[in-house]
Design a protein around this motif. Structure first.
Motif, PDB file in Angstrom:
ATOM      1  N   ALA A  11     -40.995  37.242  27.400  1.00 58.26           N
ATOM      2  CA  ALA A  11     -40.887  37.188  28.863  1.00 58.26           C
ATOM      3  C   ALA A  11     -40.248  38.477  29.388  1.00 58.26           C
ATOM      4  O   ALA A  11     -39.928  39.400  28.630  1.00 58.26           O
ATOM      5  N   ALA A  12     -40.020  38.512  30.688  1.00 59.15           N
ATOM      6  CA  ALA A  12     -39.556  39.734  31.347  1.00 59.15           C
ATOM      7  C   ALA A  12     -38.152  40.131  30.897  1.00 59.15           C
ATOM      8  O   ALA A  12     -37.277  39.284  30.714  1.00 59.15           O
ATOM      9  N   LYS A  56     -39.882  28.309  37.445  1.00 66.71           N
ATOM     10  CA  LYS A  56     -41.102  28.880  38.040  1.00 66.71           C
ATOM     11  C   LYS A  56     -41.296  30.351  37.693  1.00 66.71           C
ATOM     12  O   LYS A  56     -42.402  30.866  37.735  1.00 66.71           O
ATOM     13  N   ASP A  57     -40.218  31.059  37.392  1.00 68.92           N
ATOM     14  CA  ASP A  57     -40.344  32.439  36.941  1.00 68.92           C
ATOM     15  C   ASP A  57     -39.129  32.784  36.096  1.00 68.92           C
ATOM     16  O   ASP A  57     -38.246  31.954  35.886  1.00 68.92           O
ATOM     17  N   PHE A  58     -39.096  34.003  35.600  1.00 66.16           N
ATOM     18  CA  PHE A  58     -38.033  34.425  34.698  1.00 66.16           C
ATOM     19  C   PHE A  58     -37.125  35.484  35.326  1.00 66.16           C
ATOM     20  O   PHE A  58     -36.259  36.043  34.658  1.00 66.16           O
ATOM     21  N   GLY A  93     -31.979  38.594  30.384  1.00 67.10           N
ATOM     22  CA  GLY A  93     -33.379  38.956  30.174  1.00 67.10           C
ATOM     23  C   GLY A  93     -33.837  39.894  31.265  1.00 67.10           C
ATOM     24  O   GLY A  93     -33.721  41.109  31.154  1.00 67.10           O
ATOM     25  N   ALA A  94     -34.339  39.314  32.348  1.00 67.47           N
ATOM     26  CA  ALA A  94     -34.732  40.121  33.506  1.00 67.47           C
ATOM     27  C   ALA A  94     -33.556  40.363  34.441  1.00 67.47           C
ATOM     28  O   ALA A  94     -33.642  41.185  35.352  1.00 67.47           O
ATOM     29  N   SER A 131     -31.134  32.675  19.670  1.00 67.83           N
ATOM     30  CA  SER A 131     -32.198  33.505  19.090  1.00 67.83           C
ATOM     31  C   SER A 131     -32.854  34.363  20.167  1.00 67.83           C
ATOM     32  O   SER A 131     -33.320  35.476  19.893  1.00 67.83           O
ATOM     33  N   ARG A 132     -32.886  33.873  21.400  1.00 71.31           N
ATOM     34  CA  ARG A 132     -33.422  34.660  22.516  1.00 71.31           C
ATOM     35  C   ARG A 132     -32.696  35.989  22.651  1.00 71.31           C
ATOM     36  O   ARG A 132     -33.313  37.025  22.951  1.00 71.31           O
ATOM     37  N   ASP A 133     -31.370  35.992  22.451  1.00 75.57           N
ATOM     38  CA  ASP A 133     -30.594  37.231  22.584  1.00 75.57           C
ATOM     39  C   ASP A 133     -31.015  38.254  21.534  1.00 75.57           C
ATOM     40  O   ASP A 133     -31.068  39.459  21.812  1.00 75.57           O
ATOM     41  N   LEU A 134     -31.310  37.786  20.328  1.00 71.74           N
ATOM     42  CA  LEU A 134     -31.830  38.674  19.288  1.00 71.74           C
ATOM     43  C   LEU A 134     -33.187  39.237  19.687  1.00 71.74           C
ATOM     44  O   LEU A 134     -33.451  40.430  19.532  1.00 71.74           O
TER      45      LEU A 134
END
Length: 344
Positions: A56-57, A102-104, A110-111, A44-47
């Motif tokens: 997120a970034a 700790k970060d993205f 994504g980023a 679902s993140r890819d959508l």
């Protein structure tokens, strides 16, 4: 070969922004490996990334998707524990070796550029070798990256699941079904919730949960879960709904139990005082964002040793039309298990 096929999102906002293009083959440093991607699993993140709704970034000109499995075709001069021909799974964040996220900034799809390409270069420390002789398809292996590690983190990342405990899994998507498979293999009693009797029937037939609850027919599904457990409550909950289901999850959890907050799919107009309710129940409510490479290693070993097969429902091709169709099928919510893309 000097070029390969890559999908990119020149801008975010729609699935149809995906473009299929030819680019130079990636080069590798002495500490990297070149991987021929064989399958990509969608989440679902890819959508959310493609439609610019991910919280997120992200970046433009992105190669999407986080989940990939394939074959090593070239290794850097300083890589000692991998070789050409090894089947591997790429960690969600190749830079994340252990501990909390700790970060993205280096999370794939994504980023940072993801896996929807014929070839990718990755640090050797960011991939996991598949045991020789493992019968799993590339689609099954790719499915371990995001949903697999997320479910594993939920069950073992804080207070480890013990045989005989009760696990409740929300929905019939990839995380829930994978969590069901892992929990059953660990000797847990399993409860699965869904709004669809048809999907619950499919789950019963394919994966044999111990109990199922239709939460539309039984809105107070927490009371039913407590009844199933003889009044004790549930030990682990993989919380997919978020604001719309967290109150019921806290009601269903046993004192000292763990609610792993994985999704935020169910909205709600109701204000829920989560801190107070968690305090009164003395339970753990923790956020889970996939997990580090060390968890992927443990998961790959567990799946291999327990001879578990991952729930791949459908695999699409690598043309632009088929890739978009895969995204659309995921968005439709018809699936039970994972939707994948075969890279050729």
């Amino acid at each position: 070969m000097t070029t390969h096929t890559v999908f990119r999102l020149p801008s975010l906002g729609a699935i149809t922004n995906l473009t299929r293009q030819t680019e130079p083959l990636p080069t590798i440093s002495k500490h990297e490996v070149l991987i021929r991607i064989r399958s990509v699993a969608l989440n679902s993140r890819d959508l959310q990334v493609a439609t610019n709704t991910y919280p997120a970034a992200t970046k433009n000109e992105l190669i999407p998707c986080s989940d990939g499995a394939g074959d090593i075709v070239s290794v850097g001069s300083e890589v000692k524990d991998l070789k050409e021909g090894d089947r591997v799974v790429i960690s969600f964040d190749p830079m994340h070796q252990y501990g909390p996220q700790k970060d993205f900034l280096s999370c794939q799809g994504g980023a940072a550029d993801g896996t929807l390409a014929q070839y990718v270069a990755r640090p050797a420390t960011g991939v996991v070798k598949v045991p020789e002789g493992a019968p799993h398809s590339y689609a099954e292996l790719a499915s371990l990256v995001c949903t697999g590690v997320t479910a594993w983190n939920g069950l073992y990342g804080n207070v480890p699941l013990k045989p005989g405990q009760v696990v409740l899994l929300q929905g019939t998507g990839g995380v829930a079904v994978t969590g069901l498979i892992l929990a059953k293999a660990a000797g847990a009693t399993t409860i699965m919730t869904s709004s669809s009797d048809e999907k619950l029937a499919q789950i019963k037939s394919k994966f044999q949960p111990d109990y199922t609850i239709n939460y539309k027919k039984t809105p107070d599904w927490a009371a039913e879960a407590i009844k199933i457990t003889g009044g004790k409550g549930v030990d682990h909950i993989l919380e997919i709904g978020g604001l719309g289901t967290i109150e019921q999850s806290i009601k269903a959890i046993t004192p000292g139990g763990v609610i792993s907050v994985i999704g935020y799919l169910a909205g709600s107009d109701k204000v829920v005082d989560v801190p107070l309710q968690a305090l009164l129940k003395t339970c753990v409510v923790r956020g889970v964002l996939i997990g580090p490479k060390c968890m992927l290693e443990d998961l790959v070993t567990f799946v291999y040793r327990k001879e578990l097969r991952m729930p791949v429902e459908k695999e699409f091709g690598f043309s632009r039309d088929e890739v978009i169709a895969a995204y659309e099928y995921l968005r439709s919510g018809q699936h039970v298990g994972k939707v994948c893309i075969r890279v050729d």
